[in-house]
Design an enzyme around this catalytic site. Structure first.
Site, PDB file in Angstrom:
ATOM      1  N   SER A 206       0.813  -1.219   0.000  1.00 54.02           N
ATOM      2  CA  SER A 206       0.000   0.000   0.000  1.00 54.02           C
ATOM      3  C   SER A 206       0.845   1.267   0.000  1.00 54.02           C
ATOM      4  O   SER A 206       1.921   1.325   0.611  1.00 54.02           O
ATOM      5  CB  SER A 206      -0.856  -0.036   1.269  1.00 54.02           C
ATOM      6  OG  SER A 206      -1.342   1.246   1.568  1.00 54.02           O
TER       7      SER A 206
ATOM      8  N   GLU B 262       0.249   3.643   1.691  1.00 51.54           N
ATOM      9  CA  GLU B 262       0.295   4.103   3.085  1.00 51.54           C
ATOM     10  C   GLU B 262       1.660   3.783   3.708  1.00 51.54           C
ATOM     11  O   GLU B 262       2.057   4.390   4.688  1.00 51.54           O
ATOM     12  CB  GLU B 262      -0.831   3.425   3.871  1.00 51.54           C
ATOM     13  CG  GLU B 262      -1.355   4.214   5.055  1.00 51.54           C
ATOM     14  CD  GLU B 262      -2.104   5.483   4.670  1.00 51.54           C
ATOM     15  OE1 GLU B 262      -2.091   6.421   5.469  1.00 51.54           O
ATOM     16  OE2 GLU B 262      -2.688   5.531   3.555  1.00 51.54           O
TER      17      GLU B 262
ATOM     18  N   TYR C 152      -1.677   0.672  10.506  1.00 51.79           N
ATOM     19  CA  TYR C 152      -1.958  -0.032   9.246  1.00 51.79           C
ATOM     20  C   TYR C 152      -0.717  -0.004   8.343  1.00 51.79           C
ATOM     21  O   TYR C 152      -0.300  -1.023   7.794  1.00 51.79           O
ATOM     22  CB  TYR C 152      -3.152   0.628   8.548  1.00 51.79           C
ATOM     23  CG  TYR C 152      -3.355   0.201   7.123  1.00 51.79           C
ATOM     24  CD1 TYR C 152      -3.963  -1.010   6.827  1.00 51.79           C
ATOM     25  CD2 TYR C 152      -2.934   1.005   6.062  1.00 51.79           C
ATOM     26  CE1 TYR C 152      -4.157  -1.409   5.512  1.00 51.79           C
ATOM     27  CE2 TYR C 152      -3.123   0.612   4.747  1.00 51.79           C
ATOM     28  CZ  TYR C 152      -3.731  -0.591   4.479  1.00 51.79           C
ATOM     29  OH  TYR C 152      -3.913  -0.977   3.183  1.00 51.79           O
TER      30      TYR C 152
HETATM   31  P1  GDP Z   1      -6.631   6.264   3.268  1.00 51.88           P
HETATM   32  O1  GDP Z   1      -5.706   6.999   2.356  1.00 51.88           O
HETATM   33  O2  GDP Z   1      -6.516   4.791   3.130  1.00 51.88           O
HETATM   34  O3  GDP Z   1      -6.541   6.726   4.672  1.00 51.88           O
HETATM   35  O4  GDP Z   1      -8.110   6.586   2.688  1.00 51.88           O
HETATM   36  P2  GDP Z   1      -9.332   7.466   3.237  1.00 51.88           P
HETATM   37  O5  GDP Z   1     -10.295   7.538   2.087  1.00 51.88           O
HETATM   38  O6  GDP Z   1      -9.876   6.929   4.520  1.00 51.88           O
HETATM   39  O7  GDP Z   1      -8.706   8.909   3.552  1.00 51.88           O
HETATM   40  C1  GDP Z   1      -8.132   9.692   2.556  1.00 51.88           C
HETATM   41  C2  GDP Z   1      -7.830  11.076   3.106  1.00 51.88           C
HETATM   42  O8  GDP Z   1      -9.048  11.784   3.300  1.00 51.88           O
HETATM   43  C3  GDP Z   1      -7.105  11.102   4.460  1.00 51.88           C
HETATM   44  O9  GDP Z   1      -6.048  12.028   4.349  1.00 51.88           O
HETATM   45  C4  GDP Z   1      -8.141  11.649   5.426  1.00 51.88           C
HETATM   46  O10 GDP Z   1      -7.573  12.425   6.472  1.00 51.88           O
HETATM   47  C5  GDP Z   1      -8.962  12.535   4.510  1.00 51.88           C
HETATM   48  N1  GDP Z   1     -10.311  12.801   5.001  1.00 51.88           N
HETATM   49  C6  GDP Z   1     -10.883  14.030   5.197  1.00 51.88           C
HETATM   50  N2  GDP Z   1     -12.120  13.916   5.669  1.00 51.88           N
HETATM   51  C7  GDP Z   1     -12.363  12.582   5.802  1.00 51.88           C
HETATM   52  C8  GDP Z   1     -13.484  11.825   6.251  1.00 51.88           C
HETATM   53  O11 GDP Z   1     -14.511  12.389   6.642  1.00 51.88           O
HETATM   54  N3  GDP Z   1     -13.368  10.469   6.228  1.00 51.88           N
HETATM   55  C9  GDP Z   1     -12.231   9.839   5.768  1.00 51.88           C
HETATM   56  N4  GDP Z   1     -12.162   8.491   5.730  1.00 51.88           N
HETATM   57  N5  GDP Z   1     -11.142  10.532   5.355  1.00 51.88           N
HETATM   58  C10 GDP Z   1     -11.216  11.863   5.361  1.00 51.88           C
END
Ligand code: GDP
Length: 326
Positions: free
Chosen positions: A127, A129, A151
């Site tokens: 990933s 990440e 993670y």
């Molecule tokens: P990730 O890259 O696997 O963590 O995928 P996510 O879709 O969960 O998050 C992507 C980005 O969106 C991260 O930087 C979060 O901080 C940002 N983000 C902003 N607002 C939100 C929210 O309401 N929910 C989530 N899941 N992410 C958010």
């Protein structure tokens, strides 16, 4: 007829990969966890020819049993606890499933194959990440890893274990460093689907506003359907290797909101979006953008669906789903 075993068949990628392999004539087996997995019926309806086996990445003997039954030519390890925000709340469980789970399936593969380890081809879902606090932009296969979440740390362990099984035992084990990839099947806890679902509901008058976290974060978002092709291509190469899979473009959450709201005719979305620290991360990965040159050169892989097309596809799908719920 080739046989494939997919762990994580009930997830977004498992379903797209299952469809791809069935369309290529594979006999596909999927590993399913838990007593009463709510996603089981979705997989049964979508992939009726896929044979489901019960087992858990944290249980080595269940994996050995699954390998004995499926006798796969290819194994795709997509099973994981995959939500970054949740991994802070459940760091130890995430380590067991996402990290040690990968070791278990690698070890089960080694034990199962005996003297014939070269026969099975293995894919590990690594990933973006893992790049976390990025050490260079864009990120490539050689970029130093600096994970910023439990993670991410668990995925780094799994990634290096995969490389170690390749180098120590000569296993055909490849690792795909996949950047964020989304689709209408993405879980609603992830930001793209959260936005597409909320925008559809707002457009239909079912919801007033959306509460978000950090709007300045940016991601390199691609389409999951394109990304599972890359997984399959990796296992068709003579040599196992590691590949960054990404679009090479980065977009902010602001841009995501712009495109999604614009698609339903709302250009000034600010009054509809609130921010809440509850959705902010203890640590953020700020500038994730991948360099997919190696995948393009060696695998001949290129993403087909761009950012706007991806977001509008998700909003359209959620509009249809929300209308059907009436
Ligand atoms: P990730 O890259 O696997 O963590 O995928 P996510 O879709 O969960 O998050 C992507 C980005 O969106 C991260 O930087 C979060 O901080 C940002 N983000 C902003 N607002 C939100 C929210 O309401 N929910 C989530 N899941 N992410 C958010």
């Amino acid at each position: 007829m080739k046989r494939a075993l997919i762990t994580g068949i009930t997830g977004q990628d498992g379903m797209y990969l299952g469809e791809l392999l069935v369309s290529k004539g594979y006999e596909v087996y999927g590993l399913v966890r838990g007593q009463n997995n709510p996603k089981l019926e979705i997989v049964r309806a979508l992939l009726p020819s896929v044979k489901l086996l019960f087992g858990d990445l944290t249980d080595l003997s269940s994996l050995l049993r699954a390998l004995d039954v499926s006798r796969p030519d290819e194994i795709y390890n997509l099973g994981a606890i995959s939500f970054v925000a949740y991994s802070w709340e459940n760091a130890s469980l995430t380590t067991d499933v996402t990290g040690k789970g990968a070791l278990n399936i690698l070890e089960a593969t080694r034990l199962h194959s005996g003297d014939d380890l070269g026969r099975i081809r293995f894919y590990q879902a690594s990933s973006s990440e893992m790049f976390g606090k990025v050490q260079e932009v864009p990120q490539k296969e050689s970029t130093l890893l600096w994970p910023r979440s439990p993670y991410g740390v668990a995925k780094v362990f799994a990634h290096y274990m995969t490389i170690n099984y390749r180098e120590s035992y000569g296993m055909h084990a490849s690792s795909g460093l996949l950047f964020n990839h989304e689709s209408p099947r993405r879980g609603p806890e992830f930001v793209t689907r959260k936005v597409s679902q909320a925008v559809a509901r707002i457009a239909l008058g079912k919801q007033d506003k959306i509460v978000m976290g950090n709007l300045d974060a940016s991601r390199d978002w691609g389409f999951a359907g394109d990304y599972v092709e890359a997984m399959w291509l990796m296992l068709q190469q003579d040599q196992a290797d590691d590949y960054v899979i990404s679009t090479g473009e980065t977009h902010t959450i602001h841009e995501l909101l712009d495109v999604a709201f614009h698609h339903v005719g709302i250009d000034d979305w600010r009054p509809l979006v609130e921010q809440d620290p509850a959705f902010m991360r203890p640590a953020e990965v700020d500038l994730l953008v991948g360099d997919p040159t190696k995948a393009a050169t060696v695998l001949g892989w290129k993403p087909k669906v761009g950012f706007e097309q991806l977001v509008t596809m998700m909003v359209e799908s959620d509009l249809a789903e929300q209308k059907s719920l009436a």
